[in-house]
Design an enzyme around this catalytic site. Structure first.
Site, PDB file in Angstrom:
ATOM      1  N   ASP A   1       1.883   1.973  -3.782  1.00  0.00           N
ATOM      2  CA  ASP A   1       3.037   2.465  -3.178  1.00  0.00           C
ATOM      3  C   ASP A   1       3.838   1.665  -2.324  1.00  0.00           C
ATOM      4  OD1 ASP A   1       0.968   2.880  -1.412  1.00  0.00           O
ATOM      5  OD2 ASP A   1       1.192   4.979  -1.070  1.00  0.00           O
TER       6      ASP A   1
ATOM      7  N   GLN B   1      -2.295   4.087  -2.838  1.00  0.00           N
ATOM      8  CA  GLN B   1      -3.229   3.239  -3.329  1.00  0.00           C
ATOM      9  C   GLN B   1      -4.589   3.827  -2.934  1.00  0.00           C
ATOM     10  OE1 GLN B   1      -0.948  -0.018  -0.734  1.00  0.00           O
ATOM     11  NE2 GLN B   1      -2.382  -0.946  -1.954  1.00  0.00           N
ATOM     12  N   HIS B   2      -5.695   2.807  -3.311  1.00  0.00           N
ATOM     13  CA  HIS B   2      -6.852   2.924  -3.300  1.00  0.00           C
ATOM     14  C   HIS B   2      -7.385   4.218  -3.820  1.00  0.00           C
ATOM     15  CE1 HIS B   2      -6.011   0.457   0.037  1.00  0.00           C
ATOM     16  NE2 HIS B   2      -5.485   1.238   0.798  1.00  0.00           N
TER      17      HIS B   2
END
Length: 460
Positions: free
Chosen positions: A223, A71-72
């Site tokens: 994820d 992520q991010h």
């Protein structure tokens, strides 16, 4: 038999599973490594994906594919679709000051109410602010911003057109500029970070929506959302012990936590995924094993040979700073050492207990947001440790079930890919892996000692 593929492009590696779309039966799988570091050129993810797909037997007989990813992060593309600079990953903390500035500019409560998040260094929005401040030329070159799984899906489409970038609610909800209740980006927050709001952002697909490429491509997922889909969700809180430590649960409403401990993410099914994350999980055990000169199996044996509480030895495992609590510049520490308790067994035990106590803070925070914390499902690389499995119910204070080891992020992506083929309102029901249940008497004094030691950081 119709086959689908799921990809997990994580921080450390790329995993691919190919499964029967109807039953979920594993047909074949493959993997490849990613380079270390907190900034990586996305081309490495593409190379690893190609290697992992080849290792999994290719895609010639596969009907649909979805990508789950870390992520991010921040992937910046210019108007020709070229990568502007190496991607900053979720665990790159250089944007910590930018996160503090952004929080102060609007106030934590407003951030939480508007998008369910309070900025920390992990989130994309803070990295955009860092880019604008420290690399203004690269900021000006940036025509579009996407996330790791978005970029891989786009590359799989093969068009090279920035207008074909797509994402999903779960990953978009972790950027810091997406409202998962309205299902819309928030342009003024993009402008607050980058200084302009005209940058291109991926189109957000619905949970079972797809786009066409060489094969059908699902929306993908962050994820954590993919792992929840892969492990089957259920009523238990999911605790994942990978590079990061994650505590999460499904919810019908978005979390609003101005403390920033619980992030109000979206899940991969149209609901929400309140989540607390620590930067330090499995690698705490890796580092401790290295320090003691043993392998992970021996570390587990040492930890189990020590008494609960490690005779007063406490590890605060902020080895890479920390996100929960938000202490990006913190370091780890051992407390309570004496001439009699300074043994390898106690240090090993303290490492396991310290890692789990960090996640227990997240359990408490989820409970305050209304989650039912009466049971925990434990997954991730560190769940392979017998010491972790047996000590977890002592620290968490609730029964812990551990599914058979699996690639749950890739499995969730594969299940999403199968969902695109059915047109149903819910994802297909697949047979879940067998789980083992662990119970133990709670050891609240372990949590109390860890809390006292951690408080020393917060009091500074």
């Amino acid at each position: 038999m119709t086959l689908v593929a799921g990809v997990d492009s994580s921080t450390q590696s790329c995993k691919v599973v190919v499964r029967d779309a109807e039953t979920g039966r594993l047909v074949r799988e493959g993997r490849a490594s990613h380079p270390d570091g907190t900034e990586v050129h996305p081309s490495h993810w593409w190379s690893a994906l190609q290697s992992a797909l080849a290792d999994a037997g290719g895609l010639d007989d596969v009907a649909a594919l979805s990508v789950g990813g870390q992520q991010h992060g921040m992937v910046c593309l210019d108007d020709a679709g070229e990568v502007v600079r190496e991607a900053l990953l979720w665990n790159d903390t250089r944007s910590a000051a930018a996160a503090a500035d952004l929080t102060a500019e609007l106030g934590a409560q407003q951030w939480a109410e508007r998008i369910g998040l309070v900025p920390v260094a992990s989130f994309t929005i803070t990295k955009l602010r860092w880019l604008a401040q420290h690399e203004p030329d690269n900021a000006k070159r940036t025509a579009a911003v996407c996330l790791p799984h978005d970029w891989l899906t786009w590359r799989l489409r093969g068009t090279g057109d920035l207008a074909d970038l797509v994402t999903d609610r779960s990953d978009a909800s972790g950027t810091g500029y997406f409202d998962s209740v309205a299902d819309a980006y928030v342009p003024d927050l993009v402008s607050l970070a980058l200084g302009r709001s005209d940058v291109g952002l991926p189109r957000v697909l619905g949970p079972s929506e797809f786009v066409d490429g060489p094969l059908r491509l699902g929306a993908g997922a962050g994820d954590n959302a993919a792992a929840m889909l892969g492990v089957g969700g259920g009523e238990d809180v999911l605790v994942s012990l990978g590079t990061s430590g994650v505590v999460t649960a499904t919810s019908e409403v978005r979390a609003v936590d101005a403390s920033g401990i619980v992030a109000g993410f979206a899940d991969a099914t149209g609901r929400y995924l309140p989540l607390a994350c620590t930067l330090n999980a499995a690698r705490v055990l890796d580092a401790t094993a290295r320090m003691l000169g043993v392998d992970l199996a021996k570390l587990s044996d040492l930890a189990l040979s020590a008494k609960p509480g490690a005779e007063g030895v406490v590890m605060v495992p902020y080895l890479e700073g920390e996100r929960t609590p938000n202490l990006p510049d913190a370091t780890g520490a051992l407390h309570g050492l004496t001439l009699t308790n300074a043994t390898p067994a106690n240090i090993a035990r303290a490492a396991v207990e310290g890692m789990l106590c960090g996640l227990a803070v997240g359990l408490d925070a989820l409970a305050e947001q209304g989650a039912d914390v009466s049971g925990v499902r434990l997954v991730g690389g560190a769940a392979a440790s017998r010491a972790v499995r047996e000590i977890a119910p002592m620290v968490f204070g609730v029964p812990v079930t551990v599914p058979a080891p699996g690639e749950y992020v890739a499995d969730g992506a594969a299940r999403q890919a199968a969902w695109t083929l059915t047109g149903a309102a819910t994802p297909p029901e697949w047979t879940l892996a067998e789980s083992t249940r662990y119970e133990a008497e709670p050891e609240p004094e372990v949590r109390a000692r860890y809390g006292d030691a951690a408080q020393r950081y917060l009091s500074r």
